[in-house]
Scaffold this motif. Structure first.
Motif, PDB file in Angstrom:
ATOM      1  N   THR A   6       5.859  -2.392  -0.901  1.00 17.09           N
ATOM      2  CA  THR A   6       4.932  -2.527   0.232  1.00 17.09           C
ATOM      3  C   THR A   6       5.208  -3.808   1.000  1.00 17.09           C
ATOM      4  O   THR A   6       5.256  -3.820   2.238  1.00 17.09           O
ATOM      5  N   LEU A   7       5.402  -4.913   0.298  1.00 22.06           N
ATOM      6  CA  LEU A   7       5.702  -6.172   0.967  1.00 22.06           C
ATOM      7  C   LEU A   7       7.049  -6.123   1.690  1.00 22.06           C
ATOM      8  O   LEU A   7       7.210  -6.685   2.778  1.00 22.06           O
ATOM      9  N   SER A   9       8.208  -3.758   3.234  1.00 19.16           N
ATOM     10  CA  SER A   9       8.073  -3.014   4.494  1.00 19.16           C
ATOM     11  C   SER A   9       7.447  -3.858   5.613  1.00 19.16           C
ATOM     12  O   SER A   9       7.424  -3.435   6.763  1.00 19.16           O
ATOM     13  N   PHE A  10       6.930  -5.061   5.286  1.00 20.15           N
ATOM     14  CA  PHE A  10       6.349  -5.931   6.312  1.00 20.15           C
ATOM     15  C   PHE A  10       7.471  -6.418   7.243  1.00 20.15           C
ATOM     16  O   PHE A  10       8.453  -7.001   6.780  1.00 20.15           O
ATOM     17  N   LEU A  53      -2.536  -4.725   2.972  1.00 19.78           N
ATOM     18  CA  LEU A  53      -1.679  -3.634   2.504  1.00 19.78           C
ATOM     19  C   LEU A  53      -2.106  -2.302   3.093  1.00 19.78           C
ATOM     20  O   LEU A  53      -1.272  -1.467   3.454  1.00 19.78           O
ATOM     21  N   GLN A  75       0.104  -4.450   7.158  1.00 20.04           N
ATOM     22  CA  GLN A  75       1.284  -5.297   7.343  1.00 20.04           C
ATOM     23  C   GLN A  75       0.960  -6.551   8.162  1.00 20.04           C
ATOM     24  O   GLN A  75       1.862  -7.234   8.645  1.00 20.04           O
ATOM     25  N   SER A  76      -0.332  -6.862   8.276  1.00 19.91           N
ATOM     26  CA  SER A  76      -0.744  -8.090   8.957  1.00 19.91           C
ATOM     27  C   SER A  76      -0.947  -9.199   7.933  1.00 19.91           C
ATOM     28  O   SER A  76      -1.186  -8.944   6.748  1.00 19.91           O
TER      29      SER A  76
END
Length: 465
Positions: A6-7, A9-10, A53, A75-76
């Motif tokens: 997940t991180l 994809s930021f 997330l 993603q902020s």
């Protein structure tokens, strides 16, 4: 999806090595928030870096009934960041909908800076972008709030003269309906041209002279005196008004019993009632027209002030500016605040003060912020002084002085910092003086403050050329 994926994809972490993202995963903690659940209340300490997330987070202005400053999607990144001076929440942080986030406590930031260079760089870049965007929006909101305060003041100031115009116009309309009856009464009088001319000369002389300034007791005594005179002459019911109503307009224009004796001697007792009725009708008409004129002039002054303040009739470029004109226009628009606290204002501008070169609208923002702050700091019945003088033949030095409680010495070097405010949360953004300083720098000038209990002086130095 695994937290690491997940991180990854930021977008902001695109160039961050994987082991640094894993460093975050190993030290951060997951958190879940229900829809509309407060994450931080206004004024709460901010101790975590938050990575959104899933869900959505909003930040609301203090005391704004839900008006948002910003909205953060998945993603902020928000919260405290490395090297940030953020200590407490400027607004309320709320989960806009069910939200899943990763929280990294600020206690890890020192290790982060040493162990994760690329990650730290990405977060610092995020911080500078956020500060720039937030400051731009906050400054715009501060300007709009300032405009809103001026608009409210202008509406308040316009209300009284507009109401006076409407009231006087309606009264004049009703009064003019009685003109035919008054005309018939005067047509039945036996008056020579000389008698008419003598009465007309007296009327015009009274109308042209400055109205007498009377205390309530003096006015009451004169009305009683004229009422008794009219009763003695048997003048009653010459119009739909009583003799007291006849006496009022006569007193307004400075008529005395001696003036009425003079009229009686010129026209005779048989013509007195008709002439007095006609005289009062003219005085009432003059008074109503005068009231409408004064109220209209007040409206014109207010419109002229807002026109000068915004410089809507001029170009938006740099031009020669008359500083006293801008100060006076600003004071007119803030007059309601000054009156509400019974603040007296002293202006000291030399007649030969040179013009400065600048952007008029920006310069007026200086006076708005400084005067508005001074009014807030002043006690009821306080004193505000604004004076200008030429400094070294190159600058105009303007001082805004108030006799309020003063600025504590330990914060005087902070008052121009963005977002610093001594007002309660929700009462001010802390951007007013930051905007003032930015405008003055834009004009290649300087601003300094000197303060002690009973005297605060803001000195603004602006180049003449």
């Amino acid at each position: 999806m695994h937290l690491f994926d997940t991180l990854r994809s930021f977008p902001v972490f695109e160039h961050v090595p994987s082991e640094q993202l894993q460093w975050v995963v190993d030290r951060a903690e997951e958190a879940a928030f229900a829809a509309n659940e407060p994450i931080n209340k206004t004024g709460d300490p901010i101790d975590h870096l938050m990575l959104v997330l899933d869900g959505r987070v909003r930040i609301e202005w203090p005391n704004s009934n839900g008006d948002e400053i910003a909205m953060y999607e998945p993603q902020s990144i928000l919260g405290v960041l490395p090297f940030s001076r953020l200590v407490k929440a400027m607004g309320q942080v709320v989960a806009d909908r069910p939200t899943h986030a990763l929280l990294l406590h600020r206690s890890h930031f020192r290790e982060l800076a040493h162990a994760c260079y690329e990650l730290t760089e990405a977060l610092v870049h995020q911080m500078t972008t956020r500060v720039r965007d937030f400051t731009r929006q906050a400054q715009q909101n501060e300007k709009m709030a300032s405009l809103g305060r001026l608009s409210a003041g202008l509406a308040h100031e316009l209300n009284n003269p507009v109401a006076a115009v409407v009231r006087s116009a309606d009264t004049l309309k009703e009064h003019m309906r009685a003109t035919p009856e008054a005309f018939k009464a005067i047509m039945h009088l036996s008056l020579t041209d000389d008698q008419v001319d003598s009465v007309n000369e007296l009327i015009f002389r009274k109308i042209d002279q400055k109205p007498p300034v009377l205390t309530m007791m003096q006015r009451s005594r004169l009305e009683d005196e004229l009422t008794d005179w009219l009763d003695d002459q048997g003048i009653d019911g010459v119009t739909d008004s009583s003799t007291l109503d006849l006496a009022g307009p006569l007193v307004d224009f400075g008529f005395t019993a001696d003036d009425l004796d003079w009229i009686l001697e010129r026209i005779g007792a048989n013509n007195l009632a008709g002439v007095v009725g006609w005289l009062v009708d003219n005085l009432v008409t003059e008074k109503l027209v005068r009231d409408i004129s004064e109220a209209s002039k007040r409206i014109s002054t207010l419109v002229g002030s807002i026109k000068n303040y915004t410089h809507m009739d001029r170009g938006s470029g740099k031009t020669e500016v008359d500083l006293p004109e801008g100060v006076r226009s600003t004071l007119v628009l803030l007059d309601h605040k000054l009156k509400s606290k019974k603040i007296s204002v002293t202006l000291d501008f030399p007649p030969d003060l040179p013009l400065v070169c600048g952007w008029p609208g920006e310069l007026n923002q200086i006076w708005t912020n400084l005067i508005d702050n001074a009014v807030d700091a002043l006690p009821e019945g306080g004193q505000l002084t604004i004076r200008s003088a030429v400094d070294r033949n190159e600058f105009v030095l303007t001082k805004v002085i108030d006799n309020g409680s003063g600025i504590p010495a330990d914060i005087q070097d902070k008052i121009f910092d963005p977002f610093f405010t001594t007002k309660d949360i929700g009462k001010g953004t802390g951007l007013g003086l930051d905007i003032v300083q930015g405008i003055i720098r834009h004009h290649n000038g300087s601003i300094h403050v000197r303060s002690q209990p009973g005297e605060t002086v803001f000195s603004i130095c602006l180049p003449i050329q």
